[in-house]
Write a protein that holds these residues in place. Structure first.
Motif, mmCIF file in Angstrom:
data_model
loop_
_atom_site.group_PDB
_atom_site.id
_atom_site.type_symbol
_atom_site.label_atom_id
_atom_site.label_comp_id
_atom_site.label_asym_id
_atom_site.label_seq_id
_atom_site.Cartn_x
_atom_site.Cartn_y
_atom_site.Cartn_z
ATOM 1 N N CYS A 1 0.876 -1.174 0.000
ATOM 2 C CA CYS A 1 0.000 0.000 0.000
ATOM 3 C C CYS A 1 0.911 1.221 0.000
ATOM 4 O O CYS A 1 1.666 1.435 0.960
ATOM 5 C CB CYS A 1 -0.909 0.015 1.227
ATOM 6 N N LYS A 2 0.844 1.997 -1.073
ATOM 7 C CA LYS A 2 1.688 3.183 -1.189
ATOM 8 C C LYS A 2 0.867 4.437 -0.915
ATOM 9 O O LYS A 2 -0.231 4.595 -1.452
ATOM 10 C CB LYS A 2 2.299 3.265 -2.588
ATOM 11 N N ILE A 3 1.416 5.305 -0.060
ATOM 12 C CA ILE A 3 0.755 6.575 0.253
ATOM 13 C C ILE A 3 1.693 7.702 -0.161
ATOM 14 O O ILE A 3 2.750 7.901 0.444
ATOM 15 C CB ILE A 3 0.420 6.687 1.749
ATOM 16 N N ASP A 4 1.310 8.424 -1.200
ATOM 17 C CA ASP A 4 2.126 9.521 -1.715
ATOM 18 C C ASP A 4 1.639 10.845 -1.153
ATOM 19 O O ASP A 4 0.435 11.112 -1.093
ATOM 20 C CB ASP A 4 2.067 9.552 -3.240
ATOM 21 N N LEU A 5 2.597 11.663 -0.754
ATOM 22 C CA LEU A 5 2.307 12.985 -0.210
ATOM 23 C C LEU A 5 2.558 14.040 -1.276
ATOM 24 O O LEU A 5 3.661 14.149 -1.812
ATOM 25 C CB LEU A 5 3.200 13.255 1.010
ATOM 26 N N ASP A 6 1.526 14.793 -1.585
ATOM 27 C CA ASP A 6 1.638 15.902 -2.528
ATOM 28 C C ASP A 6 1.179 17.177 -1.840
ATOM 29 O O ASP A 6 0.776 17.150 -0.678
ATOM 30 C CB ASP A 6 0.788 15.639 -3.781
ATOM 31 N N VAL B 1 10.210 3.785 3.216
ATOM 32 C CA VAL B 1 9.867 5.210 3.289
ATOM 33 C C VAL B 1 10.814 5.951 2.355
ATOM 34 O O VAL B 1 12.022 5.741 2.391
ATOM 35 C CB VAL B 1 10.001 5.766 4.721
ATOM 36 N N GLU B 2 10.248 6.826 1.519
ATOM 37 C CA GLU B 2 11.042 7.586 0.560
ATOM 38 C C GLU B 2 10.834 9.083 0.763
ATOM 39 O O GLU B 2 9.699 9.542 0.929
ATOM 40 C CB GLU B 2 10.641 7.205 -0.864
ATOM 41 N N PHE B 3 11.939 9.811 0.765
ATOM 42 C CA PHE B 3 11.904 11.267 0.897
ATOM 43 C C PHE B 3 12.677 11.893 -0.256
ATOM 44 O O PHE B 3 13.715 11.370 -0.672
ATOM 45 C CB PHE B 3 12.540 11.709 2.217
ATOM 46 N N SER B 4 12.197 13.025 -0.723
ATOM 47 C CA SER B 4 12.871 13.701 -1.837
ATOM 48 C C SER B 4 14.051 14.541 -1.370
ATOM 49 O O SER B 4 14.878 14.942 -2.185
ATOM 50 C CB SER B 4 11.876 14.579 -2.613
ATOM 51 N N HIS B 5 14.144 14.815 -0.051
ATOM 52 C CA HIS B 5 15.235 15.621 0.488
ATOM 53 C C HIS B 5 15.994 14.850 1.561
ATOM 54 O O HIS B 5 15.533 13.809 2.039
ATOM 55 C CB HIS B 5 14.694 16.927 1.105
ATOM 56 N N GLY B 6 17.134 15.400 1.951
ATOM 57 C CA GLY B 6 17.854 14.846 3.083
ATOM 58 C C GLY B 6 17.034 15.031 4.346
ATOM 59 O O GLY B 6 16.363 16.052 4.512
ATOM 60 N N MET B 7 17.101 14.077 5.265
ATOM 61 C CA MET B 7 16.235 14.107 6.451
ATOM 62 C C MET B 7 17.016 13.948 7.750
ATOM 63 O O MET B 7 16.450 13.556 8.763
ATOM 64 C CB MET B 7 15.173 13.006 6.351
ATOM 65 N N GLY B 8 18.289 14.259 7.739
ATOM 66 C CA GLY B 8 19.062 14.151 8.976
ATOM 67 C C GLY B 8 19.528 12.731 9.244
ATOM 68 O O GLY B 8 19.969 12.026 8.329
ATOM 69 N N CYS C 1 12.052 0.154 8.887
ATOM 70 C CA CYS C 1 12.333 -0.266 7.508
ATOM 71 C C CYS C 1 13.432 0.608 6.918
ATOM 72 O O CYS C 1 13.918 1.537 7.565
ATOM 73 C CB CYS C 1 11.063 -0.152 6.651
ATOM 74 N N HIS C 2 13.789 0.308 5.687
ATOM 75 C CA HIS C 2 14.774 1.126 4.984
ATOM 76 C C HIS C 2 14.185 2.486 4.648
ATOM 77 O O HIS C 2 13.021 2.585 4.239
ATOM 78 C CB HIS C 2 15.211 0.422 3.693
ATOM 79 N N VAL C 3 14.966 3.549 4.840
ATOM 80 C CA VAL C 3 14.548 4.910 4.493
ATOM 81 C C VAL C 3 15.450 5.420 3.382
ATOM 82 O O VAL C 3 16.677 5.447 3.532
ATOM 83 C CB VAL C 3 14.618 5.851 5.714
ATOM 84 N N ARG C 4 14.845 5.830 2.292
ATOM 85 C CA ARG C 4 15.592 6.293 1.125
ATOM 86 C C ARG C 4 15.418 7.803 0.977
ATOM 87 O O ARG C 4 14.289 8.310 0.975
ATOM 88 C CB ARG C 4 15.086 5.588 -0.129
ATOM 89 N N THR C 5 16.512 8.524 0.875
ATOM 90 C CA THR C 5 16.453 9.971 0.637
ATOM 91 C C THR C 5 16.892 10.266 -0.789
ATOM 92 O O THR C 5 17.484 9.426 -1.454
ATOM 93 C CB THR C 5 17.342 10.730 1.634
ATOM 94 N N GLY C 6 16.579 11.485 -1.244
ATOM 95 C CA GLY C 6 16.907 11.843 -2.616
ATOM 96 C C GLY C 6 16.040 11.125 -3.627
ATOM 97 O O GLY C 6 16.406 11.008 -4.796
ATOM 98 N N ALA C 7 14.875 10.656 -3.190
ATOM 99 C CA ALA C 7 13.960 9.941 -4.082
ATOM 100 C C ALA C 7 13.168 10.933 -4.928
ATOM 101 O O ALA C 7 13.240 12.147 -4.735
ATOM 102 C CB ALA C 7 13.018 9.056 -3.264
ATOM 103 N N SER C 8 12.395 10.413 -5.851
ATOM 104 C CA SER C 8 11.600 11.278 -6.733
ATOM 105 C C SER C 8 10.252 11.645 -6.128
ATOM 106 O O SER C 8 9.476 12.375 -6.736
ATOM 107 C CB SER C 8 11.370 10.567 -8.079
ATOM 108 N N CYS C 9 9.964 11.120 -4.923
ATOM 109 C CA CYS C 9 8.667 11.369 -4.297
ATOM 110 C C CYS C 9 8.811 11.289 -2.780
ATOM 111 O O CYS C 9 9.863 10.886 -2.260
ATOM 112 C CB CYS C 9 7.640 10.342 -4.766
ATOM 113 N N ASN C 10 7.753 11.696 -2.102
ATOM 114 C CA ASN C 10 7.656 11.501 -0.653
ATOM 115 C C ASN C 10 6.571 10.447 -0.444
ATOM 116 O O ASN C 10 5.394 10.709 -0.700
ATOM 117 C CB ASN C 10 7.295 12.808 0.040
ATOM 118 N N ARG C 11 6.977 9.267 0.006
ATOM 119 C CA ARG C 11 6.041 8.136 0.000
ATOM 120 C C ARG C 11 6.270 7.215 1.195
ATOM 121 O O ARG C 11 7.406 6.919 1.569
ATOM 122 C CB ARG C 11 6.189 7.350 -1.292
ATOM 123 N N LEU C 12 5.159 6.777 1.774
ATOM 124 C CA LEU C 12 5.173 5.758 2.816
ATOM 125 C C LEU C 12 4.592 4.488 2.209
ATOM 126 O O LEU C 12 3.450 4.492 1.740
ATOM 127 C CB LEU C 12 4.318 6.208 4.010
#
Length: 334
Positions: free
Chosen positions: A119-124, A161-168, A179-190
């Motif tokens: 189940c993907k939840i995209d934040l826009d 979890v994917e983030f489009s920016h660095g998150m510390g 879970c694995h957290v990916r930064t620099g992604a093309s979307c913000n998604r859980l």
């Protein structure tokens, strides 16, 4: 017209910051916003983003804020749209209610996609030219997981979890999300395990939902259709006047449209941007002057004048008298 620029400060937000050891006054100073905003329940998109960015700057570690703030909010202080999700039948019901009622408290927009075992939840972002601060992005996604944990009484984990920016501190985020957290992604998604959506909520309250759902649905319909462009522009202007003169491009951006479109819409409603700017200054000046604790020089600043003389000239045109005389007369009759 949907009033997407009216952003509600989350219930318990300032108290939550206090519990984490952060002073609301310091956050507002950092955001360059009036301290009186602590009592404001509604702000503009730009002000909302500024508050979150200021909190992020003060805390220094984005990951720390993301993992701590969602857990300090007391369920009892959730606003009705969120309360309805907490008392949903199961996690799936809660998430879809959240996506629907999020339109009552933008600027975030949630898009849910169920595929296979995921189940993907995209934040826009709704009607915001710039994406929200990374802290806000992270906390929004963390809160969605926190909702499932609280509602089900189970320590659920995400799949990705994917983030489009660095998150510390990514390792801290991975510990929180499980879970694995990916930064620099093309979307913000859980991304959640789809099977977890079937978890029943121990907080399920059918009777409460029967009362809340019709009211929230009606509020959503009203929210999307009730406000005129004139009302929206006046609301934005009154909150953006202090220390400057907001131009039409700025206000149009807040409304998610071009300045030409805004001009046309205002003309259709029988007014203009300049008329509304003057009206907003006049109304705010009268309001501030009835408070004797505010110096007239400060009133001039608060309604967007760089110098006191310009304010005096404008006020004489509006009221046929000086600000000081008008104040004396008003206070003397009260």
């Amino acid at each position: 017209m949907t009033s997407y620029t009216r952003i509600r400060i989350p219930a318990g937000f300032w108290e939550g910051l206090s519990q984490l050891g952060y002073n609301a006054h310091n956050v507002l100073r950092r955001a360059r916003l009036p301290l009186a905003m602590i009592t404001e329940s509604v702000v503009t998109t730009a002000q909302y983003f500024a508050i979150w960015q200021a909190f992020s700057d003060i805390i220094g570690d984005t990951a720390k804020g993301i993992t701590k703030l969602p857990t300090v909010f007391e369920t009892a202080k959730y606003p009705p749209p969120v309360l309805a999700t907490y008392h949903a039948r199961d996690y799936r019901d809660a998430l879809y209610r959240m996506a629907r009622y999020k339109r009552l408290c933008p600027p975030e927009s949630l898009r849910i996609t169920e595929e296979g075992e995921k189940c993907k939840i995209d934040l826009d972002w709704l009607y915001a030219e710039q994406p929200g601060p990374p802290m806000l992005v992270g906390i929004t996604l963390a809160f969605l997981l926190e909702l499932g944990r609280r509602g089900s009484g189970t320590h659920l984990t995400a799949e990705l979890v994917e983030f489009s920016h660095g998150m510390g501190d990514v390792s801290a985020l991975e510990t929180y999300f499980g879970c694995h957290v990916r930064t620099g992604a093309s979307c913000n998604r859980l991304t959640l395990h789809r099977r977890d959506l079937d978890h029943p909520f121990v907080s399920y309250n059918e009777e409460l939902l029967e009362m809340l759902t019709p009211v929230l649905d009606q509020s959503l319909d009203n929210h999307q259709n009730s406000r005129s462009i004139t009302e929206m522009v006046m609301w934005i202007l009154k909150r953006c006047l202090a220390g400057g003169r907001p131009d039409i491009q700025t206000v149009a951006s807040e409304l998610g449209m071009s300045d030409r479109t805004l001009q046309r819409r205002l003309t259709d409603e029988g007014t203009s941007y300049q008329k509304l700017l003057t009206k907003a200054r006049h109304e705010q000046a009268r309001e501030y002057l009835t408070d004797s604790s505010i110096h007239i020089k400060e009133v001039a600043f608060l309604v967007g004048y760089e110098d006191q003389n310009s304010f005096y000239r404008a006020f004489r045109i509006w009221e046929g008298d000086s600000p000081s005389n008008w104040r004396t007369e008003q206070l003397g009759t009260n």
